[in-house]
Design a protein around this motif. Structure first.
Motif, short mmCIF file in Angstrom:
data_model
loop_
_atom_site.label_atom_id
_atom_site.label_comp_id
_atom_site.label_asym_id
_atom_site.label_seq_id
_atom_site.Cartn_x
_atom_site.Cartn_y
_atom_site.Cartn_z
N GLN A 1 0.93 -1.22 0.02
CA GLN A 1 -0.07 -0.01 -0.16
C GLN A 1 0.91 1.17 -0.17
O GLN A 1 0.41 2.29 -0.65
N ILE A 2 1.98 1.25 0.60
CA ILE A 2 2.78 2.53 0.60
C ILE A 2 3.52 2.53 -0.61
O ILE A 2 3.41 3.66 -0.85
N LEU A 3 3.98 1.51 -1.25
CA LEU A 3 4.62 1.36 -2.66
C LEU A 3 3.65 2.32 -3.61
O LEU A 3 3.44 3.02 -4.45
N LYS A 4 2.23 1.58 -3.39
CA LYS A 4 1.07 2.33 -4.25
C LYS A 4 0.98 3.76 -3.79
O LYS A 4 0.50 4.52 -4.92
N ASN A 5 0.78 4.26 -2.52
CA ASN A 5 0.61 5.58 -2.32
C ASN A 5 1.78 6.36 -3.13
O ASN A 5 1.41 7.45 -3.55
#
Length: 206
Positions: free
Chosen positions: A193-197
């Motif tokens: 999710q952090i990489l997606k953000n």
């Protein structure tokens, strides 16, 4: 385009594959021109701080990193790449870091009586309401592997902390610069999710 800096410190392909998994293309490169052309840049890495700074120096990439950051491009440091963002490290003697963020890298004290390196799943204590943490709840688990941790007196940059005998900085968010001591690429859906953000932040710049 997201560029992943290749400076001989490993862990590049897994980061690239994780970005692809969440829908973003990322290119591994050590070429200054490609890093400067990229819209977002990632500095991952595992290993020793001193070796990492030496490699960046020998590849003549330090000024390139400064230019990327100064131009306001989203920049993400992961694990060793996160530590390199800070002023200095005590690992194997004193070594100057990139000094993009004020702070020092210290070894976990032996007096804690805990196994070092710190390896495993630990909770994040979120300190910032920043879009890099969108979709994460306070107390979310991420995967850590490190013997050294960051100390900073600039509390405004601290995005999250974690605890391993002592409370330490687990993540930062300062303007266009983001960092994670943990490995989002190894932390299941909540790490991805952090990489997606980060990818979404890069899209907004494009």
């Amino acid at each position: 385009m997201i560029a992943i800096i290749d400076y001989g410190m490993g862990n590049l392909r897994s980061v690239q594959k994780s970005f692809e998994k969440v829908g973003y293309q990322a290119k591994i490169t050590d070429k200054k021109e490609e890093l400067l052309d990229a819209v977002g840049v990632v500095l991952p890495g595992v290993g020793a701080f001193k070796d990492a700074m030496k490699n960046l120096q020998e590849l003549d990439l330090i000024d390139t990193i400064y230019q990327v950051v100064e131009e306001g491009k989203p920049f993400l440091g992961i694990c060793l790449g996160f530590q390199l963002l800070f002023s200095e490290s005590d690992e194997f003697g004193h070594t100057k870091g990139l000094d993009i963020v004020s702070g020092s890298v210290k070894k976990f004290p032996d007096t804690l009586g805990l196994k070092i390196p710190h390896m495993g799943w630990n909770q994040l204590n979120l300190k910032q309401d920043n879009r890099i943490y969108d979709g994460l709840a306070d107390g979310e688990f991420q995967y850590f592997v490190h013997s050294y941790y960051v100390e900073t007196e600039d509390e405004e940059v601290i995005g999250a902390t974690s605890d391993y005998g002592i409370e330490f900085v687990a993540s930062i968010a300062k303007d266009n610069v983001y960092g994670a001591q943990f490995h989002p690429e190894k932390s299941s859906d909540k790490g991805l999710q952090i990489l997606k953000n980060f990818g979404k932040i890069v899209e907004e710049v494009e």
